[in-house]
Design a protein around this motif. Structure first.
Motif, PDB file in Angstrom:
ATOM      1  N   ILE A 117      13.213  -8.332  11.751  1.00  0.00           N
ATOM      2  CA  ILE A 117      12.574  -7.990  10.479  1.00  0.00           C
ATOM      3  C   ILE A 117      12.300  -6.494  10.436  1.00  0.00           C
ATOM      4  CG2 ILE A 117      11.533 -10.267  10.219  1.00  0.00           C
ATOM      5  CD1 ILE A 117       8.826  -8.929  11.008  1.00  0.00           C
ATOM      6  N   ASP A 118      12.334  -5.942   9.236  1.00  0.00           N
ATOM      7  CA  ASP A 118      12.018  -4.525   9.037  1.00  0.00           C
ATOM      8  C   ASP A 118      11.624  -4.347   7.580  1.00  0.00           C
ATOM      9  OD1 ASP A 118      12.694  -1.856  10.850  1.00  0.00           O
ATOM     10  OD2 ASP A 118      12.634  -1.447   8.698  1.00  0.00           O
ATOM     11  N   ILE A 119      10.843  -3.307   7.317  1.00  0.00           N
ATOM     12  CA  ILE A 119      10.397  -3.042   5.949  1.00  0.00           C
ATOM     13  C   ILE A 119      11.472  -2.326   5.138  1.00  0.00           C
ATOM     14  CG2 ILE A 119       9.363  -0.756   6.323  1.00  0.00           C
ATOM     15  CD1 ILE A 119       6.910  -1.832   4.702  1.00  0.00           C
ATOM     16  N   SER A 120      12.513  -1.823   5.824  1.00  0.00           N
ATOM     17  CA  SER A 120      13.572  -1.049   5.184  1.00  0.00           C
ATOM     18  C   SER A 120      14.796  -1.913   4.899  1.00  0.00           C
ATOM     19  CB  SER A 120      13.973   0.125   6.090  1.00  0.00           C
ATOM     20  OG  SER A 120      15.210   0.675   5.682  1.00  0.00           O
TER      21      SER A 120
ATOM     22  N   TRP B  51       1.015   9.314   8.431  1.00  0.00           N
ATOM     23  CA  TRP B  51       0.316   8.164   9.017  1.00  0.00           C
ATOM     24  C   TRP B  51       0.737   7.996  10.474  1.00  0.00           C
ATOM     25  CZ3 TRP B  51      -3.208   4.237   7.839  1.00  0.00           C
ATOM     26  CH2 TRP B  51      -3.211   3.137   8.713  1.00  0.00           C
ATOM     27  N   GLU B  52       2.027   8.099  10.723  1.00  0.00           N
ATOM     28  CA  GLU B  52       2.552   7.900  12.072  1.00  0.00           C
ATOM     29  C   GLU B  52       1.936   8.892  13.051  1.00  0.00           C
ATOM     30  OE1 GLU B  52       6.906   7.993  14.337  1.00  0.00           O
ATOM     31  OE2 GLU B  52       6.782   8.150  12.164  1.00  0.00           O
ATOM     32  N   VAL B  53       1.876  10.161  12.670  1.00  0.00           N
ATOM     33  CA  VAL B  53       1.328  11.184  13.561  1.00  0.00           C
ATOM     34  C   VAL B  53      -0.117  10.875  13.930  1.00  0.00           C
ATOM     35  CG1 VAL B  53       0.711  13.622  13.766  1.00  0.00           C
ATOM     36  CG2 VAL B  53       2.861  12.982  12.684  1.00  0.00           C
ATOM     37  N   GLU B  54      -0.891  10.427  12.948  1.00  0.00           N
ATOM     38  CA  GLU B  54      -2.322  10.196  13.164  1.00  0.00           C
ATOM     39  C   GLU B  54      -2.622   8.876  13.863  1.00  0.00           C
ATOM     40  OE1 GLU B  54      -4.561  12.495  12.736  1.00  0.00           O
ATOM     41  OE2 GLU B  54      -2.938  13.821  12.068  1.00  0.00           O
TER      42      GLU B  54
ATOM     43  N   LYS C 165       5.586   4.879   1.638  1.00  0.00           N
ATOM     44  CA  LYS C 165       6.063   6.104   2.299  1.00  0.00           C
ATOM     45  C   LYS C 165       6.884   5.764   3.542  1.00  0.00           C
ATOM     46  CE  LYS C 165       2.448   9.242   0.660  1.00  0.00           C
ATOM     47  NZ  LYS C 165       3.404  10.078  -0.109  1.00  0.00           N
ATOM     48  N   GLU C 166       6.486   4.719   4.260  1.00  0.00           N
ATOM     49  CA  GLU C 166       7.260   4.280   5.422  1.00  0.00           C
ATOM     50  C   GLU C 166       8.657   3.811   5.002  1.00  0.00           C
ATOM     51  OE1 GLU C 166       6.832   4.402   8.593  1.00  0.00           O
ATOM     52  OE2 GLU C 166       4.751   5.046   8.735  1.00  0.00           O
ATOM     53  N   ILE C 167       8.738   3.083   3.902  1.00  0.00           N
ATOM     54  CA  ILE C 167      10.036   2.623   3.418  1.00  0.00           C
ATOM     55  C   ILE C 167      10.922   3.815   3.070  1.00  0.00           C
ATOM     56  CG2 ILE C 167      11.205   1.426   1.527  1.00  0.00           C
ATOM     57  CD1 ILE C 167       8.786  -0.484   1.433  1.00  0.00           C
ATOM     58  N   GLU C 168      10.369   4.765   2.347  1.00  0.00           N
ATOM     59  CA  GLU C 168      11.137   5.957   1.966  1.00  0.00           C
ATOM     60  C   GLU C 168      11.634   6.704   3.203  1.00  0.00           C
ATOM     61  OE1 GLU C 168      10.516  10.086  -0.640  1.00  0.00           O
ATOM     62  OE2 GLU C 168       8.834   8.725  -0.271  1.00  0.00           O
TER      63      GLU C 168
ATOM     64  N   GLU D 146       0.828  -1.188   0.000  1.00  0.00           N
ATOM     65  CA  GLU D 146       0.000   0.000   0.000  1.00  0.00           C
ATOM     66  C   GLU D 146       0.874   1.254   0.000  1.00  0.00           C
ATOM     67  OE1 GLU D 146      -2.139  -2.680   3.124  1.00  0.00           O
ATOM     68  OE2 GLU D 146      -0.174  -2.620   2.155  1.00  0.00           O
ATOM     69  N   GLU D 147       0.244   2.366  -0.411  1.00  0.00           N
ATOM     70  CA  GLU D 147       0.955   3.629  -0.498  1.00  0.00           C
ATOM     71  C   GLU D 147       1.573   4.019   0.841  1.00  0.00           C
ATOM     72  OE1 GLU D 147       2.534   7.066  -2.174  1.00  0.00           O
ATOM     73  OE2 GLU D 147       1.661   5.299  -3.138  1.00  0.00           O
ATOM     74  N   ARG D 148       0.848   3.795   1.955  1.00  0.00           N
ATOM     75  CA  ARG D 148       1.385   4.173   3.263  1.00  0.00           C
ATOM     76  C   ARG D 148       2.671   3.416   3.570  1.00  0.00           C
ATOM     77  NH1 ARG D 148       0.281   0.269   7.241  1.00  0.00           N
ATOM     78  NH2 ARG D 148      -1.372  -1.197   6.675  1.00  0.00           N
TER      79      ARG D 148
END
Length: 280
Positions: free
Chosen positions: A104-107, A201-204, A9-12, A4-6
């Motif tokens: 594990i990590d998404i990055s 996303w993180e803030v919300e 953005k987390e990876i970036e 998903e797009e979120r």
């Protein structure tokens, strides 16, 4: 892997942060110069994207509580550092006697850093790191004796994360989490004023008590303690000789303040231990 797009953005966001600081980011603000020189790649970018590290100067008490939970029964355990970042806690679990530790990590940048750090710390043969979607891991049911999570749940779809964590823990397994809380209006105001430090996303999705308690759908037992309210007042003095005695005093005040139900929500950090995973 379709993400998903979120998550993209987390990876970036994570790749950028892990490229700036390769390890021990929570110790860089008040650390010895050697630590900063070894692991901080770009000083100007560090000052911009890690300006909140000064607040972690007061977190000894919450880290100590987390460690007391995490390392109980760690010898011989199969452990997971969930959303491991640069892998520091996975390495610590290996050094404390875990038989096998996965991270594990998404990055991909984070995983590369973790592998290098594990080799540097002499536990590369115990630790295994992989890029993985934390909401849909590749692990079999009931794999782990203990799982560690730090500051990751608010990056994730919470029901999906809790469900997956419950699935991969053994029936007698434990999940130890550390998360920031959203209830204090001044702290949350600061988050919204510093968008370069986190994704939208993180803030919300910073956790509150309702989200923490929702974990009881997936685990039969929850123990929680909150930390750091009055202690935040010591942050501006962190480089002065008065800091340690002042922090000790304010931690004592926090133990009293945060024992009051209405004030518990005003804390910055919560440490949770979930036990007895509920199997689907």
């Amino acid at each position: 892997m379709q993400l998903e797009e979120r998550k993209l953005k987390e990876i970036e966001h994570s790749d950028r942060r892990r490229s700036i600081v390769r390890a021990y980011e929570y110790h860089t603000d008040a650390s010895a110069e050697q630590l900063e020189e070894t692991f901080v790649q770009e000083k100007e970018e560090f000052d911009e994207h890690f300006s909140n590290m000064k607040f972690y100067s007061i977190t000894k008490s919450s880290f100590a509580h987390r460690d007391a939970l995490l390392y109980q029964g760690i010898k011989g355990a199969v452990a997971l550092d969930y959303c491991c970042g640069n892998g520091e806690v996975a390495i610590a679990m290996a050094k404390r006697g875990a038989a096998k530790v996965y991270g594990i990590d998404i990055s991909q940048v984070a995983i590369d850093n973790a592998r290098k750090l594990a080799q540097l710390e002499g536990v590369g043969h115990i630790c295994e790191f992989a890029v993985m979607d934390a909401e849909h891991t590749a692990f079999s049911d009931a794999t782990f004796d203990i799982v560690h999570e730090y500051g990751a749940l608010h990056h994730l779809d919470l029901p999906a994360a809790f469900s997956e964590l419950s699935r991969i823990l053994k029936p007698g397994g434990r999940l130890v989490c550390t998360e920031a809380l959203r209830h204090n209006p001044l702290i949350h105001w600061y988050r919204k004023r510093t968008p370069q430090l986190r994704t939208a996303w993180e803030v919300e999705h910073i956790l509150g008590f309702p989200e923490i308690y929702s974990g009881r759908t997936y685990f039969s037992q929850l123990n929680m303690r909150t930390f750091h309210l009055a202690a935040l007042g010591a942050v501006p003095l962190r480089r002065l000789p008065i800091f340690e005695p002042l922090l000790g005093l304010l931690n004592g005040i926090d133990r009293l303040l945060l024992s009051i139900p209405l004030l518990r929500r005003m804390a910055w950090v919560a440490v949770m231990e979930y036990r007895q995973p509920v199997k689907a």
